[in-house]
Design a protein around this motif. Structure first.
Motif, PDB file in Angstrom:
ATOM      1  N   PHE A   1       8.837   7.510  -2.505  1.00 29.77           N
ATOM      2  CA  PHE A   1       7.348   7.234  -1.916  1.00 29.77           C
ATOM      3  C   PHE A   1       7.885   5.918  -1.005  1.00 29.77           C
ATOM      4  N   ARG A   2       6.775   5.609  -0.028  1.00 32.98           N
ATOM      5  CA  ARG A   2       6.987   4.545   0.710  1.00 32.98           C
ATOM      6  C   ARG A   2       5.867   3.581   0.473  1.00 32.98           C
ATOM      7  N   VAL A   3       6.128   2.261   0.409  1.00 33.86           N
ATOM      8  CA  VAL A   3       5.099   1.457   0.347  1.00 33.86           C
ATOM      9  C   VAL A   3       5.231   0.329   1.510  1.00 33.86           C
TER      10      VAL A   3
ATOM     11  N   ALA B   1       8.910  -0.615 -12.470  1.00 34.56           N
ATOM     12  CA  ALA B   1       7.536  -1.186 -12.740  1.00 34.56           C
ATOM     13  C   ALA B   1       6.624  -0.753 -11.580  1.00 34.56           C
ATOM     14  N   LEU B   2       5.316  -0.179 -12.173  1.00 30.79           N
ATOM     15  CA  LEU B   2       4.432   0.114 -11.214  1.00 30.79           C
ATOM     16  C   LEU B   2       3.003  -0.449 -11.913  1.00 30.79           C
ATOM     17  N   GLU B   3       2.195  -1.143 -10.816  1.00 31.93           N
ATOM     18  CA  GLU B   3       0.884  -1.488 -11.606  1.00 31.93           C
ATOM     19  C   GLU B   3      -0.085  -1.217 -10.475  1.00 31.93           C
ATOM     20  N   LEU B   4      -1.179  -0.587 -10.587  1.00 32.40           N
ATOM     21  CA  LEU B   4      -2.279  -0.274  -9.536  1.00 32.40           C
ATOM     22  C   LEU B   4      -3.057  -1.550  -9.343  1.00 32.40           C
ATOM     23  N   LEU B   5      -3.047  -1.981  -8.309  1.00 36.52           N
ATOM     24  CA  LEU B   5      -4.108  -3.164  -8.249  1.00 36.52           C
ATOM     25  C   LEU B   5      -5.451  -2.946  -7.588  1.00 36.52           C
ATOM     26  N   ALA B   6      -5.399  -2.102  -6.784  1.00 35.46           N
ATOM     27  CA  ALA B   6      -6.895  -1.552  -6.142  1.00 35.46           C
ATOM     28  C   ALA B   6      -6.820  -0.096  -5.605  1.00 35.46           C
ATOM     29  N   ARG B   7      -7.874   1.009  -6.017  1.00 34.78           N
ATOM     30  CA  ARG B   7      -7.775   2.090  -5.460  1.00 34.78           C
ATOM     31  C   ARG B   7      -7.995   2.173  -3.873  1.00 34.78           C
ATOM     32  N   ALA B   8      -7.416   3.010  -3.203  1.00 36.84           N
ATOM     33  CA  ALA B   8      -7.942   3.324  -1.946  1.00 36.84           C
ATOM     34  C   ALA B   8      -9.250   3.515  -1.549  1.00 36.84           C
ATOM     35  N   PRO B   9     -10.002   2.855  -0.600  1.00 34.25           N
ATOM     36  CA  PRO B   9     -11.497   3.154  -0.436  1.00 34.25           C
ATOM     37  C   PRO B   9     -11.605   4.576   0.048  1.00 34.25           C
ATOM     38  N   ALA B  10     -12.679   5.245  -0.332  1.00 31.82           N
ATOM     39  CA  ALA B  10     -12.950   6.510  -0.049  1.00 31.82           C
ATOM     40  C   ALA B  10     -13.296   6.782   1.586  1.00 31.82           C
ATOM     41  N   ARG B  11     -12.257   7.231   2.045  1.00 34.10           N
ATOM     42  CA  ARG B  11     -12.211   7.494   3.701  1.00 34.10           C
ATOM     43  C   ARG B  11     -13.399   8.106   4.242  1.00 34.10           C
ATOM     44  N   HIS B  12     -13.805   9.404   3.563  1.00 32.69           N
ATOM     45  CA  HIS B  12     -15.055  10.038   3.863  1.00 32.69           C
ATOM     46  C   HIS B  12     -15.194  11.134   2.710  1.00 32.69           C
TER      47      HIS B  12
ATOM     48  N   LEU C   1      -0.650  -1.225  -4.727  1.00 32.34           N
ATOM     49  CA  LEU C   1       0.379  -1.272  -5.699  1.00 32.34           C
ATOM     50  C   LEU C   1       1.214  -2.634  -5.834  1.00 32.34           C
ATOM     51  N   ARG C   2       1.436  -2.853  -7.045  1.00 32.68           N
ATOM     52  CA  ARG C   2       2.547  -3.979  -7.449  1.00 32.68           C
ATOM     53  C   ARG C   2       3.509  -3.200  -7.863  1.00 32.68           C
ATOM     54  N   ILE C   3       4.667  -3.263  -7.378  1.00 31.51           N
ATOM     55  CA  ILE C   3       6.000  -2.460  -7.858  1.00 31.51           C
ATOM     56  C   ILE C   3       7.061  -3.453  -7.991  1.00 31.51           C
ATOM     57  N   GLY C   4       7.798  -3.158  -8.886  1.00 27.99           N
ATOM     58  CA  GLY C   4       8.996  -4.023  -9.416  1.00 27.99           C
ATOM     59  C   GLY C   4      10.186  -3.376  -9.751  1.00 27.99           C
ATOM     60  N   GLY C   5      11.446  -3.965  -9.482  1.00 27.51           N
ATOM     61  CA  GLY C   5      12.816  -3.387  -9.232  1.00 27.51           C
ATOM     62  C   GLY C   5      13.696  -4.003  -8.635  1.00 27.51           C
ATOM     63  N   HIS C   6      14.651  -3.245  -8.332  1.00 30.03           N
ATOM     64  CA  HIS C   6      15.669  -3.603  -7.426  1.00 30.03           C
ATOM     65  C   HIS C   6      15.764  -3.041  -6.166  1.00 30.03           C
TER      66      HIS C   6
ATOM     67  N   TYR D   1       0.673  -1.122   0.006  1.00 31.00           N
ATOM     68  CA  TYR D   1      -0.046  -0.082   0.082  1.00 31.00           C
ATOM     69  C   TYR D   1       0.756   1.104  -0.018  1.00 31.00           C
ATOM     70  N   LEU D   2       0.505   2.325  -0.847  1.00 35.73           N
ATOM     71  CA  LEU D   2       1.288   3.457  -0.969  1.00 35.73           C
ATOM     72  C   LEU D   2       0.863   4.122   0.795  1.00 35.73           C
ATOM     73  N   ASP D   3       2.000   4.373   1.196  1.00 32.59           N
ATOM     74  CA  ASP D   3       2.120   4.987   2.561  1.00 32.59           C
ATOM     75  C   ASP D   3       1.563   6.305   2.769  1.00 32.59           C
ATOM     76  N   GLU D   4       1.992   7.230   1.874  1.00 36.64           N
ATOM     77  CA  GLU D   4       1.668   8.639   1.928  1.00 36.64           C
ATOM     78  C   GLU D   4       1.869   9.373   0.415  1.00 36.64           C
ATOM     79  N   LEU D   5       1.548  10.587   0.354  1.00 36.38           N
ATOM     80  CA  LEU D   5       1.670  11.191  -0.935  1.00 36.38           C
ATOM     81  C   LEU D   5       3.220  11.129  -1.460  1.00 36.38           C
ATOM     82  N   PRO D   6       3.572  10.553  -2.703  1.00 34.39           N
ATOM     83  CA  PRO D   6       5.068  10.745  -3.075  1.00 34.39           C
ATOM     84  C   PRO D   6       5.636  12.209  -3.235  1.00 34.39           C
ATOM     85  N   ILE D   7       6.779  12.169  -2.757  1.00 33.69           N
ATOM     86  CA  ILE D   7       7.467  13.474  -3.015  1.00 33.69           C
ATOM     87  C   ILE D   7       8.212  13.502  -4.164  1.00 33.69           C
TER      88      ILE D   7
END
Length: 158
Positions: free
Chosen positions: A27-29, A89-100, A66-71, A11-17
């Motif tokens: 970013f952090r996963v 490599a980056l693939e979106l597997l599922a969107r985050a649920p709407a929190r509110h 996300l599914r990420i690939g690399g080294h 899961y993407l932890d926070e907004l990428p920089i």
């Protein structure tokens, strides 16, 4: 540094920089093989691919799966810094649920319209023609108010 090929889901932890050049991103996963918080690993990630950086910075949000690939770059005894994932490599597997709901929205209940405002519990209900039916005390009471209106009985009290 030693680089180990790796593909992981997380899961993407926070907004990428964005990087200073605007073409890279950091970013952090968070990944967990068991979905138990005690088994989670946070991966510090970066990408030098401008296309992936654009997608991360403009289309992704915290909580996206996300599914990420690399080294996975593992530091040696003389290297500074910790391990990091260089993502190519980056693939979106599922969107985050709407929190509110962040703002007022209009929703349809058959031929009725309701107004949801995140700042208040009450929910105004109208017909499609704009005639006010009443105000439900909370979102779970909307259908009761509509049924009472259709049957001609007084609205239920909460």
């Amino acid at each position: 540094m030693t680089a180990v090929p790796l593909i992981l889901d997380g899961y993407l932890d926070e907004l990428p920089i964005p990087g200073d050049d605007g073409l890279t991103a950091r970013f952090r996963v968070i990944s967990s093989p068991t979905d138990d918080a005690t088994d989670e690993t946070v991966f510090a990630c970066r990408t030098a691919d401008p296309h992936l950086a654009h997608v991360l910075l403009n289309l992704m949000q915290p909580g996206d799966l996300l599914r990420i690939g690399g080294h996975l770059a593992l530091p040696g005894p003389t290297d500074e810094g910790g391990p990091r994932m260089d993502v190519d490599a980056l693939e979106l597997l599922a969107r985050a649920p709407a929190r509110h709901l962040a703002e007022m929205t209009l929703d349809r209940y058959g031929s009725y319209l309701v107004v949801f405002d995140p700042d208040v519990d009450t929910v105004p209900v109208f017909t499609e023609a704009g005639i006010r039916v009443g105000t439900a005390e909370h979102k779970d009471a909307v259908t009761h108010l509509i049924h009472a209106h259709e049957s001609g009985s007084p609205p239920p009290s909460s």
